[in-house]
Design an enzyme around this catalytic site. Sequence first.
Site, short mmCIF file in Angstrom:
data_model
loop_
_atom_site.label_atom_id
_atom_site.label_comp_id
_atom_site.label_asym_id
_atom_site.label_seq_id
_atom_site.Cartn_x
_atom_site.Cartn_y
_atom_site.Cartn_z
N GLN A 151 -30.29 9.17 -19.57
CA GLN A 151 -29.23 8.63 -20.43
C GLN A 151 -29.36 9.21 -21.83
O GLN A 151 -30.33 9.89 -22.16
CB GLN A 151 -29.36 7.10 -20.50
N HIS A 183 -31.18 -12.90 -25.93
CA HIS A 183 -32.48 -13.04 -25.27
C HIS A 183 -32.95 -14.48 -25.20
O HIS A 183 -33.65 -14.85 -24.27
CB HIS A 183 -33.50 -12.11 -25.93
N ASP A 209 -36.26 -2.27 -23.83
CA ASP A 209 -36.35 -2.48 -25.27
C ASP A 209 -37.43 -3.50 -25.65
O ASP A 209 -37.73 -3.68 -26.82
CB ASP A 209 -34.99 -2.89 -25.84
N ASP A 255 -38.96 -0.17 -15.91
CA ASP A 255 -37.79 0.52 -16.48
C ASP A 255 -37.96 2.00 -16.20
O ASP A 255 -39.01 2.58 -16.49
CB ASP A 255 -37.69 0.25 -17.98
N ASP A 297 -38.27 3.60 -10.51
CA ASP A 297 -37.01 3.00 -10.11
C ASP A 297 -37.32 1.57 -9.65
O ASP A 297 -38.13 1.34 -8.75
CB ASP A 297 -36.38 3.80 -8.98
N ALA A 298 -36.67 0.60 -10.28
CA ALA A 298 -36.98 -0.81 -10.03
C ALA A 298 -36.80 -1.16 -8.55
O ALA A 298 -37.59 -1.93 -7.98
CB ALA A 298 -36.09 -1.70 -10.88
N ASP A 308 -32.17 -7.51 -16.06
CA ASP A 308 -31.35 -7.06 -17.18
C ASP A 308 -30.80 -5.67 -16.87
O ASP A 308 -30.99 -4.73 -17.63
CB ASP A 308 -32.23 -7.04 -18.44
#
Lengths: 549, 519
Positions: free
Chosen positions: B255, B285, B309, B329, B363-364, B381
Amino acid sequence: MAARDALSAHPADPQSTHPMDRRRFLTALSAPAFAACDFKNGAPEFKGAVFGPAMALGHRLRNNDFPAPAETRNLDIAIVGGGVAGLSAAWRLAKRGIKTFRLFELEDALGGNSRAGSSAVTPYPWGAHYLPLPTRESVHVRALLADLGVLKSGIDSDSPVYDERAIVNGPQDRLYRNGLWQEGLLPRMVAPKELDQYKRFEELIERFKQSQDLFGRKPFAIPSLLASRDVRTTSLDATDMRRWLVSQGFDSPALHWYVDYACRDDYGSLSRDTSAWAGLHYFASREGRAKNADTHAVLTWPEGNGFLTRRTEEWLQERVAEPFSRNSLCAKLVTGRGFAEIDIFHADQNRSVRYRCKRVIWAAPSFVLARVWDNPPPPFRPAVADIQTVPWLVANLHLREPPADTGPAPLAWDNVLYNSNALGYVVATHQVLRVRPGATVLTYYWPHSGEAPAAARKRLFDTPWPEWIKAVLADLKRPHPDIAKILERIEIWRWGHGMPQPSPGFLNAPARAALANLKGPLVFAHSDLSGMSLFEEANYAGVRAADLA
Amino acid sequence: MRHALLFSVFVVASCGLAYELIAAALSSYVLGDSVTQFSTVIGTYLFAMGVGSWLSRYIERGLAIRFIQIEILVGVIGGFSAVILFLVFAHLSGPFRLVLYGLVFVTGMLVGLEIPLIMRILKNELAFKEVVSQVLTFDYLGALAVSILFPLLLAPHLGLMRTSMMFGLFNVLVALWAIALFGRDSGIVPAAAGQVERAAPMALPPSAASFLRAQCAIALLLLVGGFAFADKLTALAEEGIYADQIIYAESTPYQRIVVTRWRDDLRLHLNGNLQFSSRDEYRYHDALVHPALATLPGAKRVLILGGGDGLAAREVLRYPQIESITLVDLDRNMTNLFAKAPLLTALNQNALSSPKVKVLNQDALLWLEQNPDMFDLILIDFPDPSNFSLGKLYSSAFYRLLEKHLSATGLAVIQSTSPYYARKSFWCIVATLEDAGFRTAPYHAYVPSFGEWGYIIAGRGTFVPPAAFPVVPRSFDAPSLKALFEFPPDMARVPTEVNRLNNQVLVRYFEEEWRRVMR
């Protein structure tokens, strides 16, 4: 209408022999036949390779070039051929508590036309890659799927629940036409008149689906041996699919393309070479439903139907001691009263063994049986000689990332090219759950239809395989100009005898009767029995043979 | 001379069409609706050419000089048109259309002036019918060449900015060439007496030639510089799109990460989409973490999918009973950034460096499939379901996989897009969780940067909102939390299908609903 696709569920073809010169086989002796080279013309670099069935071994049948049997053993039941038919026969026997059988497979791996490969990224198919939702008549397919954990509940209901990971994920299919990808396979953006014809065609198919004969049989049941024998529908076998369309007033070029695509997809033959009965069977037979999927859904796995054959293999291995002999070719078959003798050449031991069996279930193609059977009844060979088999080329493209294209429809499971001799490609990683899709494998299907099968076969093997790779890439560069840049490796597989062609007249041809009515210790179980190379047909033929044996 | 001029007609025509295509493509790119953009741009351009042709009658003398000057002007204006349009769009939102049509009009008019001038220059050399036939032939040929090259080669490989600069260069080179041609002719004139009359009106006096050469040199310098720094100009334009000062930008394999700052407001954008604003991210959050975690006094193991993040992790770490947080992530650059950059670690209070936090760059989904670990709380998320691969992460199959990782009393919290803007999408996620066997507690919170935002708590039993908070959130307390679990009529539940891998209805709902919002 349902999206269909390539090499739909083709059963065992383990004893494929190929009319090739012997020298070439010497280089390819270790099965699967393999050769490789690098392509470095221009900036992108990728590797190419060719595979194929163990042709060297199969070819030795032509000269009967095998050592004499070193010993004779007794065996209750022999199954020759380890594709869907042979595995289904073994599964059925084991279910009935009969474990005194052995399955002989020419190749080093089981699976037949459902054979699969595997890379670090994903498993992928080399042949049949999906199964339509089973109809109510396909009781044995449903039972097998339940045993393998694919059918979760409601085995006898109209709409069973299937493993949701096995149901094809959306988007299911798309078509590349006029420089754009559209959703679905029926061409859009056509004249209103053509849309009317689509509708009328669909209504006609729906009527075939709804109708029944006096015995309550459907005109196009699957398995087809359970279909109505009513001459009003079986007479459709006298004409070809293209002519039938014209006779019904269909002249839409898009509809003709779609039907032709369907015939090439399931049978490897053009609509003009396909019996109208078989052509309509494609559309009218699959009406299986699932509680947790749309009507047109199919079952598929990254490795295609190789998932089903592998799981059947594992299921058998857990229940039967030593059920399989791989690298084992049936060189000779002699039938007697109440027994049959088969000479099996075990290639890995380089020795032959004669098995004296009470029953032989033949789950390999009929043309191989015609070659090895020493004492068939006189009408057998000429009857079987009528069966023509279409050669297929399958290519697997290993890509670093999914291919970019013009859209607007995004990459689907089945991606079809309009006006291509080939059928397009399926995406092996379509069923995986990932946050971001990365490297993948595309499986490209190309039945060599439109010419005499023997001539097509010769061309398939006489043309150097790098030429085929170039041809595949040329076709795929139309929708994906940059595909060579993301291509890591491309492999092709040449199926010399991909599947039998259901040409007009096949339904009532002597071949079907000759195979179905074999007497004595030999039972025929290959999908050649129905003349249509489908998973359901092979499964039914295997189960039927197991019950007769 | 004649062939040279005809060739220049070819170049001039191709440059003109190129500017027109660039303007149309750029405006469809930034404004959308390509049919309108292309047809209005082409219409304006053709009309302006007409105006130019009409105006050409007022140029009576010094045809060659005027031709060369117009050529230089077209080169500069056309060459920089893409840059100008980009910058105007990025930095001044209002007059984009005005500037667009103004530029198209000016280039069209100048190009419209050129062809009549060339015809008049050539009329002394050729019969009228030859002039018309040859000039127009090359004019249309030039247009054809560009209309084919533009979509196939130029736009994809050079980009719009470089393409326009390149054509600007062509224009200026034609001007230079013309100076050479006409300058040489002027030298020949006295020698060949018979040609005096014919060539004299076109000839350039030496002083004019050197003045024009100087103009050309400046134009060339500008354009070559523009061509070389096209990337910098793009960045400049991008800065305008983000409105605030870009303090960090990076393209990772997955990205484009952009962090901006305006006064004390830090913002994270992924692929141009706002992920959080430091002014109100606490509301997002708070809602994601506290309602569920406050009811789990025994929770020890937490899994966060996405959330690179570290802001969700920051909130979780406020609960002392938590022993471990596994954060999966995919993007290593993202988690590194939020583990190391001081401005960002101040925001997430160094959550990603906490010994309790284990960051996995995988990769989740692959990780969930391959790992047997169980968790007391799972926070999801993921990006919104805007395409089919993301849609799978909201499917019943995925939630069944999730269920296998949830401890007996465990809870999962799923960020579920906006129940106000994407009402059907939100309730579709609820229906899908229920289909997968979960009891659900949907709720919403107001996050000024995003609007009304939706969340779902999923578990095996009925969820009872906490009566008290051991860790105090800023944006709600126990009494005001109750309101978040109530949905007013315009966000109330609507019947939807279940999002299955097979039907992917959520992506269709989502696309339909957000498309309506964007209009």
